[in-house]
Design a protein around this motif. Structure first.
Motif, PDB file in Angstrom:
ATOM      1  N   LEU A 173       0.426  -1.238   0.559  1.00  0.00           N
ATOM      2  CA  LEU A 173      -0.268  -0.118  -0.256  1.00  0.00           C
ATOM      3  C   LEU A 173       0.864   0.907   0.344  1.00  0.00           C
ATOM      4  CD1 LEU A 173      -2.901  -1.040   2.340  1.00  0.00           C
ATOM      5  CD2 LEU A 173      -2.959  -1.691  -0.131  1.00  0.00           C
ATOM      6  N   SER A 174       2.302   1.261  -0.459  1.00  0.00           N
ATOM      7  CA  SER A 174       3.119   2.383  -0.566  1.00  0.00           C
ATOM      8  C   SER A 174       2.572   3.156  -1.627  1.00  0.00           C
ATOM      9  CB  SER A 174       4.114   2.265  -0.594  1.00  0.00           C
ATOM     10  OG  SER A 174       5.155   3.318  -0.991  1.00  0.00           O
ATOM     11  N   PRO A 175       2.299   4.568  -1.403  1.00  0.00           N
ATOM     12  CA  PRO A 175       2.465   5.499  -2.399  1.00  0.00           C
ATOM     13  C   PRO A 175       3.034   5.783  -3.588  1.00  0.00           C
ATOM     14  CG  PRO A 175       1.947   6.114  -0.325  1.00  0.00           C
ATOM     15  CD  PRO A 175       2.837   4.955   0.066  1.00  0.00           C
ATOM     16  N   ARG A 176       3.977   5.093  -3.067  1.00  0.00           N
ATOM     17  CA  ARG A 176       5.899   4.970  -3.926  1.00  0.00           C
ATOM     18  C   ARG A 176       5.684   3.904  -5.417  1.00  0.00           C
ATOM     19  NH1 ARG A 176      10.309   6.475   0.147  1.00  0.00           N
ATOM     20  NH2 ARG A 176      11.563   6.396  -1.558  1.00  0.00           N
ATOM     21  N   ALA A 177       4.685   3.612  -4.907  1.00  0.00           N
ATOM     22  CA  ALA A 177       4.842   2.086  -5.253  1.00  0.00           C
ATOM     23  C   ALA A 177       4.209   2.396  -7.126  1.00  0.00           C
ATOM     24  CB  ALA A 177       4.287   0.737  -5.090  1.00  0.00           C
ATOM     25  N   GLN A 178       4.789   2.672  -8.111  1.00  0.00           N
ATOM     26  CA  GLN A 178       4.269   2.662  -9.064  1.00  0.00           C
ATOM     27  C   GLN A 178       4.753   1.518 -10.196  1.00  0.00           C
ATOM     28  OE1 GLN A 178       6.333   6.701 -10.120  1.00  0.00           O
ATOM     29  NE2 GLN A 178       4.715   7.916  -8.802  1.00  0.00           N
ATOM     30  N   ARG A 179       5.578   0.615 -10.463  1.00  0.00           N
ATOM     31  CA  ARG A 179       6.033  -0.451 -11.687  1.00  0.00           C
ATOM     32  C   ARG A 179       6.144  -1.017 -10.527  1.00  0.00           C
ATOM     33  NH1 ARG A 179      10.224   2.725 -15.611  1.00  0.00           N
ATOM     34  NH2 ARG A 179       8.929   4.111 -16.519  1.00  0.00           N
ATOM     35  N   GLY A 180       5.972  -2.343 -11.302  1.00  0.00           N
ATOM     36  CA  GLY A 180       6.297  -3.856 -10.383  1.00  0.00           C
ATOM     37  C   GLY A 180       6.532  -4.618 -11.060  1.00  0.00           C
ATOM     38  N   GLY A 181       7.193  -5.611 -10.056  1.00  0.00           N
ATOM     39  CA  GLY A 181       7.781  -7.065 -10.613  1.00  0.00           C
ATOM     40  C   GLY A 181       7.178  -7.958 -10.058  1.00  0.00           C
ATOM     41  N   VAL A 182       6.702  -9.498 -10.885  1.00  0.00           N
ATOM     42  CA  VAL A 182       6.362 -10.151 -10.531  1.00  0.00           C
ATOM     43  C   VAL A 182       7.447 -12.003 -10.372  1.00  0.00           C
ATOM     44  CG1 VAL A 182       4.313 -11.965  -9.259  1.00  0.00           C
ATOM     45  CG2 VAL A 182       4.406  -9.214  -9.774  1.00  0.00           C
ATOM     46  N   ALA A 183       7.227 -12.463  -9.529  1.00  0.00           N
ATOM     47  CA  ALA A 183       8.301 -14.011  -9.847  1.00  0.00           C
ATOM     48  C   ALA A 183       7.175 -15.262  -9.257  1.00  0.00           C
ATOM     49  CB  ALA A 183       9.487 -13.872  -9.433  1.00  0.00           C
ATOM     50  N   VAL A 184       6.487 -16.063  -9.861  1.00  0.00           N
ATOM     51  CA  VAL A 184       5.641 -17.255  -8.921  1.00  0.00           C
ATOM     52  C   VAL A 184       6.612 -18.062  -9.292  1.00  0.00           C
ATOM     53  CG1 VAL A 184       4.153 -18.847  -8.742  1.00  0.00           C
ATOM     54  CG2 VAL A 184       3.835 -15.588  -8.779  1.00  0.00           C
ATOM     55  N   VAL A 185       7.209 -19.158  -8.551  1.00  0.00           N
ATOM     56  CA  VAL A 185       8.223 -20.216  -8.779  1.00  0.00           C
ATOM     57  C   VAL A 185       7.923 -21.351  -8.079  1.00  0.00           C
ATOM     58  CG1 VAL A 185      10.728 -21.094  -8.877  1.00  0.00           C
ATOM     59  CG2 VAL A 185      10.016 -18.407  -9.413  1.00  0.00           C
TER      60      VAL A 185
END
Length: 172
Positions: free
Chosen positions: A144-156
């Motif tokens: 919920l950080s307002p700073r979060a603008q880009r992401g990356g997700v891994a499911v391994v």
């Protein structure tokens, strides 16, 4: 001889052009995170492909962010995603379930803020992963950080049949 020289020259130019088109870590390629209406697979399904599962995680995160009055994370970032994928594979192969020093993400992806969430378990869905993070104050703070603008997700998947989930969020 001239034909061979011309062929080598054009091959070299094509190779250089390709290399120049690749993004550096500071100019990472991005792609849009779909909205729930654009993303058709059932995010609660245990049968999603890993790519669809990762997308479902981000779509579910955005649902939480919107319900808390925050802007969604609208972009996946190639550098941030690559960092998540590498860390997920490392955890899965070594069984060392630890956070990475976020200064690595800051430096490699040339970003001003980075947060990381980890999860590991069996029978996980996108919703259950995000709910586990929301139930943990430190993980919730990152989601919920307002700073979060880009992401990356891994499911391994790991050797024990569990899924390892890595979420990296960044601010460019």
């Amino acid at each position: 001889m001239r034909k061979r020289f011309a062929s080598l020259t054009s091959s070299l130019l094509i190779a250089v052009g390709f290399l120049l088109a690749l993004p550096s870590s500071g100019q990472a390629a991005t792609w849009s995170v779909p909205t729930p209406g654009q993303f058709a697979p059932d995010a609660s399904s245990l049968t999603l492909s890993l790519d669809d599962f990762e997308t479902a995680v981000m779509v579910t995160i955005n649902g939480e962010r919107i319900s808390h009055g925050l802007k969604p994370v609208t972009l996946f970032d190639s550098c941030t995603d690559r960092m998540a994928e590498r860390w997920g594979r490392r955890i899965a192969s070594t069984d060392a379930f630890v956070h990475r020093d976020q200064r690595q993400v800051l430096r490699r992806c040339r970003t001003s803020w980075a947060g990381e969430n980890l999860v590991r378990g069996t029978q996980l869905t996108a919703q259950s992963m995000v709910q586990l993070w929301m139930d943990s104050p430190s993980h919730r703070e990152i989601l919920l950080s307002p700073r979060a603008q880009r992401g990356g997700v891994a499911v391994v998947p790991d050797a024990q049949g569990r899924l390892v989930g890595v979420l990296n969020l960044t601010h460019p």
